[in-house]
Design a protein around this motif. Structure first.
Motif, short mmCIF file in Angstrom:
data_model
loop_
_atom_site.label_atom_id
_atom_site.label_comp_id
_atom_site.label_asym_id
_atom_site.label_seq_id
_atom_site.Cartn_x
_atom_site.Cartn_y
_atom_site.Cartn_z
N GLU A 296 0.83 -1.20 0.00
CA GLU A 296 0.00 0.00 0.00
C GLU A 296 0.87 1.25 0.00
O GLU A 296 2.07 1.18 0.26
N LEU A 297 0.26 2.35 -0.29
CA LEU A 297 0.95 3.63 -0.43
C LEU A 297 1.78 4.00 0.80
O LEU A 297 2.90 4.48 0.67
N LYS A 298 1.26 3.72 1.98
CA LYS A 298 1.96 4.15 3.20
C LYS A 298 3.24 3.36 3.46
O LYS A 298 4.02 3.75 4.31
N GLU A 299 3.49 2.29 2.71
CA GLU A 299 4.76 1.54 2.84
C GLU A 299 5.91 2.23 2.10
O GLU A 299 7.06 1.92 2.35
N LEU A 300 5.58 3.13 1.18
CA LEU A 300 6.61 3.81 0.40
C LEU A 300 7.42 4.76 1.28
O LEU A 300 6.90 5.28 2.27
N PRO A 301 8.67 5.03 0.91
CA PRO A 301 9.42 6.07 1.62
C PRO A 301 8.65 7.39 1.55
O PRO A 301 7.95 7.66 0.56
N LYS A 302 8.78 8.23 2.56
CA LYS A 302 8.01 9.47 2.67
C LYS A 302 8.08 10.32 1.41
O LYS A 302 7.05 10.79 0.91
N GLY A 303 9.26 10.54 0.86
CA GLY A 303 9.39 11.36 -0.34
C GLY A 303 8.64 10.79 -1.52
O GLY A 303 8.07 11.53 -2.33
N VAL A 304 8.61 9.48 -1.63
CA VAL A 304 7.88 8.83 -2.73
C VAL A 304 6.38 8.90 -2.47
O VAL A 304 5.59 9.07 -3.41
N GLN A 305 5.97 8.79 -1.21
CA GLN A 305 4.55 8.98 -0.87
C GLN A 305 4.09 10.36 -1.32
O GLN A 305 3.02 10.51 -1.91
N ASP A 306 4.91 11.37 -1.04
CA ASP A 306 4.57 12.74 -1.43
C ASP A 306 4.48 12.87 -2.95
O ASP A 306 3.56 13.52 -3.47
N LEU A 307 5.40 12.25 -3.65
CA LEU A 307 5.39 12.29 -5.11
C LEU A 307 4.14 11.59 -5.65
O LEU A 307 3.50 12.08 -6.60
N MET A 308 3.76 10.47 -5.04
CA MET A 308 2.56 9.76 -5.47
C MET A 308 1.32 10.61 -5.20
O MET A 308 0.38 10.63 -6.01
N GLN A 309 1.30 11.34 -4.09
CA GLN A 309 0.17 12.23 -3.81
C GLN A 309 0.08 13.32 -4.88
O GLN A 309 -1.02 13.72 -5.27
N GLU A 310 1.23 13.79 -5.36
CA GLU A 310 1.24 14.76 -6.46
C GLU A 310 0.63 14.15 -7.72
O GLU A 310 -0.08 14.82 -8.47
#
Length: 160
Positions: free
Chosen positions: A15-29
């Motif tokens: 799931e999305l929350k497993e990604l590193p924080k910076g990648v989570q932010d990029l995915m939110q973008e």
């Protein structure tokens, strides 16, 4: 005759929350970009967000047209804009998300063939891989370390 095997090394996050924080932010973008999609014909919205080595984030969404070939996918919208605005910057990471108005997309949705070829061109230009993270509307996220994991027999300028 000789056979050979092609394989890809992909990482799957549950799931999305497993990604590193910076990648989570990029995915939110990419999700925010997806919500700006113009897709009245396919009802399939895609968003892309690209992190450049200068720290800039460029996003794009698919833009359809009644004359189908005249539209443009989210990945190419974003990467072409990044190349036009920051021609000397390297693309480090790309995040992609897809959503349908007809059903919930839970399968990670990779770039289409045309987008894979465009991404390959930028990898060749910068002589460095681009990490690609892709997901549907929710659920698993897949990471490819390079477009070569998704397009193993790349056609590039070396053939010309």
């Amino acid at each position: 005759m000789k056979n050979f095997t092609i394989s890809a090394d992909l990482t799957i996050y549950e799931e999305l929350k497993e990604l590193p924080k910076g990648v989570q932010d990029l995915m939110q973008e990419s999700i925010a970009a997806r919500d700006k999609s113009y897709s009245p014909y396919s009802k399939f919205s895609v968003g892309a967000a690209i992190l450049l080595d200068n720290g800039e984030v460029i996003s794009g969404s698919n833009q359809e047209n009644a004359s189908y070939p005249a539209g443009l996918c989210a990945e190419r919208t974003a990467i072409f804009y990044a190349g036009a605005k920051y021609p000397d910057a390297k693309v480090l990471k790309m995040a992609l998300s897809a959503k349908s108005a007809n059903h919930v997309v839970e399968t990670p949705t990779p770039p289409c063939g045309s987008c894979r070829q465009a991404i390959a061109e930028y990898e060749m230009k910068q002589k460095a891989p681009i990490e690609i993270f892709f997901m549907g509307e929710k659920g698993k996220v897949v990471k490819a370390n390079s477009i070569s994991d998704l397009l193993p027999l790349i056609f590039d300028s070396s053939f010309l």
